[in-house]
Design a protein around this motif. Structure first.
Motif, short mmCIF file in Angstrom:
data_model
loop_
_atom_site.label_atom_id
_atom_site.label_comp_id
_atom_site.label_asym_id
_atom_site.label_seq_id
_atom_site.Cartn_x
_atom_site.Cartn_y
_atom_site.Cartn_z
N VAL A 1 57.26 105.94 94.28
CA VAL A 1 58.03 105.08 95.17
C VAL A 1 58.05 105.63 96.59
CG1 VAL A 1 60.34 104.22 95.69
CG2 VAL A 1 59.46 104.13 93.34
N PHE A 2 58.49 106.88 96.71
CA PHE A 2 58.63 107.42 98.07
C PHE A 2 57.27 107.76 98.71
CE2 PHE A 2 62.97 108.12 96.40
CZ PHE A 2 63.59 107.21 97.25
N GLY A 3 56.28 108.00 97.83
CA GLY A 3 54.91 108.15 98.33
C GLY A 3 54.46 106.87 99.01
N LEU A 4 54.79 105.74 98.36
CA LEU A 4 54.42 104.44 98.93
C LEU A 4 55.17 104.19 100.24
CD1 LEU A 4 53.12 101.59 98.77
CD2 LEU A 4 55.13 100.87 97.45
N VAL A 5 56.48 104.48 100.21
CA VAL A 5 57.29 104.26 101.41
C VAL A 5 56.74 105.09 102.58
CG1 VAL A 5 59.57 104.60 102.45
CG2 VAL A 5 59.36 103.62 100.15
N ALA A 6 56.47 106.36 102.29
CA ALA A 6 55.93 107.24 103.34
C ALA A 6 54.61 106.71 103.87
CB ALA A 6 55.76 108.66 102.79
N ASN B 1 55.64 93.74 91.25
CA ASN B 1 56.88 93.22 91.85
C ASN B 1 57.62 94.30 92.63
OD1 ASN B 1 56.60 90.58 91.02
ND2 ASN B 1 57.49 91.02 89.00
N GLU B 2 57.64 95.48 92.05
CA GLU B 2 58.30 96.61 92.71
C GLU B 2 57.57 96.94 94.02
OE1 GLU B 2 57.71 96.37 89.50
OE2 GLU B 2 59.80 96.20 88.88
N PHE B 3 56.25 96.90 93.92
CA PHE B 3 55.43 97.16 95.10
C PHE B 3 55.73 96.13 96.19
CE2 PHE B 3 51.56 96.11 97.48
CZ PHE B 3 51.31 97.33 98.09
N LEU B 4 55.77 94.87 95.78
CA LEU B 4 56.00 93.80 96.76
C LEU B 4 57.40 93.88 97.37
CD1 LEU B 4 54.22 90.74 95.09
CD2 LEU B 4 53.49 92.08 97.08
N PHE B 5 58.38 94.28 96.56
CA PHE B 5 59.75 94.42 97.08
C PHE B 5 59.78 95.41 98.25
CE2 PHE B 5 64.05 96.29 96.96
CZ PHE B 5 64.81 95.13 97.10
N ILE B 6 59.10 96.53 98.05
CA ILE B 6 59.07 97.54 99.11
C ILE B 6 58.25 97.03 100.30
CG2 ILE B 6 58.21 99.84 99.72
CD1 ILE B 6 58.96 100.71 96.86
N LEU B 7 57.13 96.40 99.99
CA LEU B 7 56.26 95.91 101.07
C LEU B 7 56.99 94.88 101.95
CD1 LEU B 7 53.39 96.16 102.19
CD2 LEU B 7 52.76 94.16 100.81
N PHE B 8 57.76 94.00 101.30
CA PHE B 8 58.48 93.00 102.10
C PHE B 8 59.58 93.62 102.96
CE2 PHE B 8 57.05 89.58 98.95
CZ PHE B 8 56.03 89.18 99.79
N ALA C 1 64.95 100.07 100.35
CA ALA C 1 64.21 99.35 99.31
C ALA C 1 63.61 100.34 98.33
CB ALA C 1 63.12 98.49 99.93
N GLY C 2 63.09 101.44 98.88
CA GLY C 2 62.53 102.49 98.03
C GLY C 2 63.59 103.07 97.10
N GLN C 3 64.77 103.34 97.65
CA GLN C 3 65.86 103.89 96.84
C GLN C 3 66.23 102.94 95.71
OE1 GLN C 3 68.86 104.50 99.81
NE2 GLN C 3 68.16 106.58 100.31
N ILE C 4 66.31 101.65 96.05
CA ILE C 4 66.68 100.65 95.03
C ILE C 4 65.66 100.63 93.90
CG2 ILE C 4 66.92 98.17 94.62
CD1 ILE C 4 68.09 98.02 97.53
N ILE C 5 64.39 100.60 94.28
CA ILE C 5 63.34 100.58 93.26
C ILE C 5 63.34 101.88 92.45
CG2 ILE C 5 60.82 100.53 92.88
CD1 ILE C 5 62.08 97.82 93.55
#
Lengths: 261, 218
Positions: free
Chosen positions: B186-191, B8-15, B172-176
């Motif tokens: 989190v920030f690895g994913l965002v980057a 869910n966290e992943f999807l939140f950032i992805l969206f 979104a990354g910050q929120i997660i």
């Protein structure tokens, strides 16, 4: 075709008595550099004028004033009776009727030969695309390259490009043609084909002002040769006199230099 | 209290990618319009237009994008528009893009040989036809590569909108991260997501630049 010739309109009659070009006391400066000094020049309709002189003498500047590619600071210029120096509306009108051929051709590289020739008639004269194309093909025929119509300028030789440039200008059905060193950027073997095209044009009665070092062309075609130096018209005469007995020292030196090598 | 980083966290950032993209598209589109106007003003014969455009450019190039975001965000509030991160981010980034595209495109317009304009004038073409048919098409060819290059900068620049509370990828990354305390993931994913957006564009820009270099060599 008709729309294009009609565009010259009724004003023609009123202006019929005026000289093609008239320059009165024209001065031009580039900052401190005095490029043209008190130029007086009158060109009759149908007259062919060759302007020569050393580089920096102001000969290109002079003909570029006739369609206001250069503005002047002093004096008046009339083209076909219209005062160029009186405002931008007049400039637009004059430019439509004055064709120009450049040393570097200045064809539009992203357009085909045919598009190069039809753009201005359509946009400026309001000709239909079909009319403009018919006219363009006619003039391409006259400069002997009808088969290149669909090509891009980069696919043509220098001589062919310059002939397209001449055809492009003719498509506007100009009353006066200006040539700014039209053969100076060409390989030697291509000079003749361009000069021959210009000779044809001269024989048809076009009013022409030609800046060139081709003295053979001047002898054959010019009604008058003008020699310029340091922004002044030093000497002017018919080609026979001009080449046989130049009156001024500076003219003699110049002619000696260009025939000397 | 601490949530694990899951699907869910992943999807939140992805969206949230869609908001990064939406903001980029809006800023780029607005910036294209503004940039064209600025570029034309910069090469205009009318001196006041030239100076106005130059002043505008100096102002925006001499201040950080973050300050521009703040000023628009709080400025809108002063002028009676309620707090609206979307609008503020869109306006600030549009202005930012206008200024930079304007300068890029001015250079491209000036790279078109002056002989092209002279031939147009000699044929009697008016300003509109000269620009539309002769100058801009040739300038556009030169402009493609640096424009795509700037688009990459712009996409990355949208991350600053997170600071005024616009929920795009970074926000979104910050929120997660606040919920999971797993900043590296989190920030690895965002980057990584930014990289996936930008890298193909960088390659495209480089390829177009090379193609242009080849095309102009002959």
């Amino acid at each position: 075709m008709n729309a294009i010739s009609e565009a010259h309109g009724p004003g023609d009659v009123a202006r019929a008595g005026m000289p093609a070009v008239q320059m009165e006391g024209v001065d031009k400066w580039y900052d401190k550099f005095h490029a043209l000094k008190n130029i007086d020049l009158e060109v009759a309709r149908g007259e062919k004028i060759v302007i020569c002189g050393p580089s920096g003498s102001g000969k290109s500047t002079l003909i570029r004033c006739i369609n206001q590619l250069e503005s002047v600071q002093k004096g008046r210029i009339f083209v076909d009776g219209i005062e160029l120096t009186a405002g931008p509306k007049n400039v637009e009108q004059v430019r439509r009727d004055v064709g120009m051929v450049f040393q570097q051709f200045n064809l539009f590289p992203h357009m085909t030969v045919l598009e190069n020739c039809t753009l201005a008639p359509v946009k400026v004269r309001g000709a239909s695309k079909a009319e403009a194309e018919t006219t363009a093909r006619k003039y391409l025929e006259r400069v002997h390259i009808p088969e290149q119509a669909e090509k891009y300028p980069a696919q043509l030789s220098g001589g062919q490009q310059q002939r397209v440039a001449i055809a492009r200008a003719l498509c506007m059905n100009p009353k006066i043609m200006l040539f700014d060193e039209p053969t100076s950027a060409l390989d030697p073997e291509m000079v003749k084909e361009v000069l021959d095209t210009m000779i044809d044009l001269a024989e048809e009665g076009m009013t022409m002002l030609v800046v060139t070092h081709e003295m053979g062309f001047a002898r054959q075609v010019a009604d008058r040769v003008i020699f310029m130096d340091k922004g002044e018209i030093v000497e002017t005469g018919n080609p026979k006199e001009f080449f046989a007995n130049p009156r001024h020292e500076r003219t003699r030196n110049f002619l000696g230099q260009i025939s000397g090598h | 209290m601490i949530r694990p980083f899951g699907i869910n966290e992943f999807l939140f950032i992805l969206f949230a990618v869609q908001w990064t993209l939406a903001l980029s598209v809006v800023a780029f589109t607005g910036g294209a319009v503004g940039g064209l106007l600025i570029a034309l003003a910069r090469v205009s014969k009318v001196a006041p237009l030239r100076y106005a455009a130059l002043g505008f450019i100096r102002l925006f190039q001499g201040t950080p994008l973050l300050m521009q975001l703040f000023l628009v965000f709080f400025g809108l509030n002063i002028f009676g528009v309620g707090i609206n991160p979307w609008l503020a981010a869109a306006i600030a980034l549009t202005l930012h893009a206008s200024v930079f595209l304007g300068e890029i495109w001015r250079g491209c317009i000036q790279a078109v040989p002056v002989g092209q304009s002279e031939a147009s004038w000699a044929l009697g073409l008016r300003y509109y036809d000269r620009m539309k048919s002769i100058v801009l098409p040739q300038a556009a060819k030169i402009a493609v590569a640096p424009t795509v290059g700037f688009l990459v900068q712009l996409i990355k620049g949208t991350s600053l909108a997170s600071i005024i509370g616009f929920v795009e990828m970074t926000r979104a990354g910050q929120i997660i991260n606040n919920a999971t305390f797993d900043p590296f993931t989190v920030f690895g994913l965002v980057a990584a997501l930014y990289f996936i957006l930008c890298w193909p564009l960088s390659i495209l820009a480089r390829r177009m630049e090379r193609r242009f270099a080849v095309a102009t060599r002959r």
